[in-house]
Design a protein around this motif. Sequence first.
Motif, PDB file in Angstrom:
ATOM      1  N   GLN A 267       0.845  -1.192   0.000  1.00  0.00           N
ATOM      2  CA  GLN A 267       0.000   0.000   0.000  1.00  0.00           C
ATOM      3  C   GLN A 267       0.881   1.242   0.000  1.00  0.00           C
ATOM      4  O   GLN A 267       2.036   1.187   0.433  1.00  0.00           O
ATOM      5  CB  GLN A 267      -0.927   0.036   1.210  1.00  0.00           C
ATOM      6  N   PRO A 268       0.371   2.369  -0.497  1.00  0.00           N
ATOM      7  CA  PRO A 268       1.146   3.613  -0.402  1.00  0.00           C
ATOM      8  C   PRO A 268       1.307   4.008   1.064  1.00  0.00           C
ATOM      9  O   PRO A 268       0.432   3.744   1.889  1.00  0.00           O
ATOM     10  CB  PRO A 268       0.276   4.638  -1.139  1.00  0.00           C
ATOM     11  N   ILE A 269       2.432   4.646   1.385  1.00  0.00           N
ATOM     12  CA  ILE A 269       2.663   5.105   2.754  1.00  0.00           C
ATOM     13  C   ILE A 269       3.048   6.584   2.724  1.00  0.00           C
ATOM     14  O   ILE A 269       4.167   6.933   2.332  1.00  0.00           O
ATOM     15  CB  ILE A 269       3.754   4.277   3.456  1.00  0.00           C
ATOM     16  N   PRO A 270       2.136   7.465   3.100  1.00  0.00           N
ATOM     17  CA  PRO A 270       2.481   8.888   3.181  1.00  0.00           C
ATOM     18  C   PRO A 270       3.646   9.103   4.138  1.00  0.00           C
ATOM     19  O   PRO A 270       3.772   8.420   5.156  1.00  0.00           O
ATOM     20  CB  PRO A 270       1.187   9.509   3.731  1.00  0.00           C
TER      21      PRO A 270
ATOM     22  N   VAL B  65      -5.069   4.510   2.324  1.00  0.00           N
ATOM     23  CA  VAL B  65      -4.040   5.537   2.442  1.00  0.00           C
ATOM     24  C   VAL B  65      -4.492   6.676   3.359  1.00  0.00           C
ATOM     25  O   VAL B  65      -3.685   7.282   4.079  1.00  0.00           O
ATOM     26  CB  VAL B  65      -3.611   6.053   1.047  1.00  0.00           C
ATOM     27  N   ASN B  66      -5.800   6.954   3.397  1.00  0.00           N
ATOM     28  CA  ASN B  66      -6.308   7.967   4.316  1.00  0.00           C
ATOM     29  C   ASN B  66      -6.250   7.500   5.762  1.00  0.00           C
ATOM     30  O   ASN B  66      -6.077   8.323   6.678  1.00  0.00           O
ATOM     31  CB  ASN B  66      -7.752   8.342   3.956  1.00  0.00           C
ATOM     32  N   LEU B  67      -6.376   6.205   5.998  1.00  0.00           N
ATOM     33  CA  LEU B  67      -6.216   5.659   7.338  1.00  0.00           C
ATOM     34  C   LEU B  67      -4.756   5.708   7.786  1.00  0.00           C
ATOM     35  O   LEU B  67      -4.472   5.955   8.965  1.00  0.00           O
ATOM     36  CB  LEU B  67      -6.731   4.214   7.383  1.00  0.00           C
ATOM     37  N   ILE B  68      -3.855   5.472   6.861  1.00  0.00           N
ATOM     38  CA  ILE B  68      -2.431   5.414   7.176  1.00  0.00           C
ATOM     39  C   ILE B  68      -1.851   6.805   7.426  1.00  0.00           C
ATOM     40  O   ILE B  68      -0.978   6.971   8.283  1.00  0.00           O
ATOM     41  CB  ILE B  68      -1.669   4.715   6.029  1.00  0.00           C
ATOM     42  N   GLU B  69      -2.320   7.801   6.709  1.00  0.00           N
ATOM     43  CA  GLU B  69      -1.700   9.131   6.744  1.00  0.00           C
ATOM     44  C   GLU B  69      -1.583   9.716   8.148  1.00  0.00           C
ATOM     45  O   GLU B  69      -0.491  10.155   8.565  1.00  0.00           O
ATOM     46  CB  GLU B  69      -2.449  10.086   5.805  1.00  0.00           C
ATOM     47  N   PRO B  70      -2.645   9.732   8.970  1.00  0.00           N
ATOM     48  CA  PRO B  70      -2.476  10.301  10.320  1.00  0.00           C
ATOM     49  C   PRO B  70      -1.519   9.492  11.189  1.00  0.00           C
ATOM     50  O   PRO B  70      -0.839  10.066  12.039  1.00  0.00           O
ATOM     51  CB  PRO B  70      -3.900  10.260  10.902  1.00  0.00           C
ATOM     52  N   TYR B  71      -1.475   8.183  10.958  1.00  0.00           N
ATOM     53  CA  TYR B  71      -0.590   7.323  11.739  1.00  0.00           C
ATOM     54  C   TYR B  71       0.872   7.694  11.524  1.00  0.00           C
ATOM     55  O   TYR B  71       1.673   7.723  12.458  1.00  0.00           O
ATOM     56  CB  TYR B  71      -0.843   5.874  11.356  1.00  0.00           C
ATOM     57  N   PHE B  72       1.230   7.995  10.258  1.00  0.00           N
ATOM     58  CA  PHE B  72       2.617   8.285   9.922  1.00  0.00           C
ATOM     59  C   PHE B  72       2.949   9.777   9.982  1.00  0.00           C
ATOM     60  O   PHE B  72       4.131  10.128   9.906  1.00  0.00           O
ATOM     61  CB  PHE B  72       2.934   7.758   8.515  1.00  0.00           C
ATOM     62  N   ARG B  73       1.949  10.610  10.145  1.00  0.00           N
ATOM     63  CA  ARG B  73       2.182  12.064  10.173  1.00  0.00           C
ATOM     64  C   ARG B  73       3.039  12.427  11.390  1.00  0.00           C
ATOM     65  O   ARG B  73       2.851  11.892  12.485  1.00  0.00           O
ATOM     66  CB  ARG B  73       0.863  12.810  10.225  1.00  0.00           C
ATOM     67  N   LYS B  74       3.974  13.330  11.188  1.00  0.00           N
ATOM     68  CA  LYS B  74       4.853  13.750  12.278  1.00  0.00           C
ATOM     69  C   LYS B  74       4.079  14.657  13.236  1.00  0.00           C
ATOM     70  O   LYS B  74       3.291  15.488  12.819  1.00  0.00           O
ATOM     71  CB  LYS B  74       6.062  14.502  11.721  1.00  0.00           C
TER      72      LYS B  74
ATOM     73  N   ASN C 234      -2.433  -7.467   3.862  1.00  0.00           N
ATOM     74  CA  ASN C 234      -3.711  -7.808   3.233  1.00  0.00           C
ATOM     75  C   ASN C 234      -4.775  -6.730   3.390  1.00  0.00           C
ATOM     76  O   ASN C 234      -5.886  -6.894   2.880  1.00  0.00           O
ATOM     77  CB  ASN C 234      -4.230  -9.128   3.811  1.00  0.00           C
ATOM     78  N   LEU C 235      -4.438  -5.641   4.066  1.00  0.00           N
ATOM     79  CA  LEU C 235      -5.424  -4.604   4.332  1.00  0.00           C
ATOM     80  C   LEU C 235      -6.052  -4.060   3.056  1.00  0.00           C
ATOM     81  O   LEU C 235      -7.271  -3.871   2.972  1.00  0.00           O
ATOM     82  CB  LEU C 235      -4.765  -3.471   5.130  1.00  0.00           C
ATOM     83  N   SER C 236      -5.222  -3.830   2.039  1.00  0.00           N
ATOM     84  CA  SER C 236      -5.722  -3.214   0.807  1.00  0.00           C
ATOM     85  C   SER C 236      -6.580  -4.171  -0.020  1.00  0.00           C
ATOM     86  O   SER C 236      -7.215  -3.750  -0.987  1.00  0.00           O
ATOM     87  CB  SER C 236      -4.556  -2.707  -0.045  1.00  0.00           C
ATOM     88  N   ARG C 237      -6.625  -5.445   0.352  1.00  0.00           N
ATOM     89  CA  ARG C 237      -7.488  -6.393  -0.344  1.00  0.00           C
ATOM     90  C   ARG C 237      -8.948  -6.221   0.061  1.00  0.00           C
ATOM     91  O   ARG C 237      -9.853  -6.612  -0.673  1.00  0.00           O
ATOM     92  CB  ARG C 237      -7.047  -7.832  -0.044  1.00  0.00           C
ATOM     93  N   PHE C 238      -9.177  -5.647   1.238  1.00  0.00           N
ATOM     94  CA  PHE C 238     -10.531  -5.587   1.788  1.00  0.00           C
ATOM     95  C   PHE C 238     -11.107  -4.177   1.851  1.00  0.00           C
ATOM     96  O   PHE C 238     -12.290  -4.009   2.125  1.00  0.00           O
ATOM     97  CB  PHE C 238     -10.536  -6.203   3.194  1.00  0.00           C
ATOM     98  N   LEU C 239     -10.272  -3.172   1.611  1.00  0.00           N
ATOM     99  CA  LEU C 239     -10.734  -1.794   1.648  1.00  0.00           C
ATOM    100  C   LEU C 239     -10.292  -1.075   0.383  1.00  0.00           C
ATOM    101  O   LEU C 239      -9.258  -1.414  -0.205  1.00  0.00           O
ATOM    102  CB  LEU C 239     -10.146  -1.066   2.862  1.00  0.00           C
ATOM    103  N   PRO C 240     -11.037  -0.057  -0.070  1.00  0.00           N
ATOM    104  CA  PRO C 240     -10.591   0.742  -1.224  1.00  0.00           C
ATOM    105  C   PRO C 240      -9.225   1.371  -0.938  1.00  0.00           C
ATOM    106  O   PRO C 240      -8.924   1.733   0.206  1.00  0.00           O
ATOM    107  CB  PRO C 240     -11.685   1.802  -1.353  1.00  0.00           C
ATOM    108  N   ARG C 241      -8.428   1.529  -1.976  1.00  0.00           N
ATOM    109  CA  ARG C 241      -7.068   2.028  -1.799  1.00  0.00           C
ATOM    110  C   ARG C 241      -7.046   3.438  -1.201  1.00  0.00           C
ATOM    111  O   ARG C 241      -6.191   3.749  -0.373  1.00  0.00           O
ATOM    112  CB  ARG C 241      -6.311   1.988  -3.136  1.00  0.00           C
ATOM    113  N   ASP C 242      -7.987   4.299  -1.612  1.00  0.00           N
ATOM    114  CA  ASP C 242      -7.979   5.645  -1.038  1.00  0.00           C
ATOM    115  C   ASP C 242      -8.357   5.627   0.437  1.00  0.00           C
ATOM    116  O   ASP C 242      -7.867   6.434   1.233  1.00  0.00           O
ATOM    117  CB  ASP C 242      -8.882   6.596  -1.831  1.00  0.00           C
ATOM    118  N   THR C 243      -9.200   4.674   0.827  1.00  0.00           N
ATOM    119  CA  THR C 243      -9.528   4.521   2.243  1.00  0.00           C
ATOM    120  C   THR C 243      -8.305   4.095   3.040  1.00  0.00           C
ATOM    121  O   THR C 243      -8.033   4.625   4.128  1.00  0.00           O
ATOM    122  CB  THR C 243     -10.655   3.486   2.431  1.00  0.00           C
TER     123      THR C 243
END
Length: 260
Positions: free
Chosen positions: A143-146, A250-259, A239-248
């Motif tokens: 998956q993409p990782i911001p 990456v939007n879930l991941i973004e706050p997790y990785f945000r500084k 396997n996360l991206s297999r069950f959710l839309p890709r934009d969903t």
Amino acid sequence: MTTALITGASAGIGTAFAQELAARKTDLVLVARSETKLQQLAQQLQDQYRIHADVIAQDLTAPSAAASVFDAVKQKGLNIDLLINNAGFGQYGAFVELDGAQQLQAIQLNILALVDLTHRFLPDMRQRGHGNIVNMASTAAFQPIPYFAIYAATKAFVLSFSEALWAENRRYGVRVLAVCPGPTDTEFFQEANFPSRLAKRAAQNYTSKEVVVKETLAALEKEASNIVPGAVSNQILANLSRFLPRDTVVNLIEPYFRKG
């Protein structure tokens, strides 16, 4: 006796590969930038396991690095039975704020050097009717990782490239495996300048590098195309991206990785 070439052999997973393969009586060609570290490791493994270990000190971010490594191997009269493209790095931060030259170096190392080395050593393996190539990807490949955009994208390339080569080369006796570790007990997060908050959270889910290596070699024997070694959490992430839309995703991941 078989011979394995390991890039990024002076630390982390690369050193763990060298230790495990030497214990299995595999001769080694160790490649990394630091000749001093490589020589120390080579001497230790030769003394402990009575194998032969050659050293090639080479910065693989240099454009002609793969050709230099290949030529050095040929000058030594060696055939490589197992190529482990382990060297790689990433840099945490918003893409626009990171040093552009360093990001291009990451692409050079993670993709171009890996492809070049594979293209140079693969023909001999096919001609001999046997050989093994291990390419180190990551759970970041799925998956993409911001804030880790270049690294994740390069590992997605490695996964796709390796799986394609797996299908192309099976009938020629050459096995190709993409390895997708999650957080591992190396200096990766510190060297990538991850915030301490994220580095500490990753450390809670570490897989040992020795487990990564042993599960990789077992998967190679089973002729798998890819493996996600270690903890169950790594499988969930992969396997996360297999069950959710890709934009969903990456939007879930973004706050997790945000500084911050």
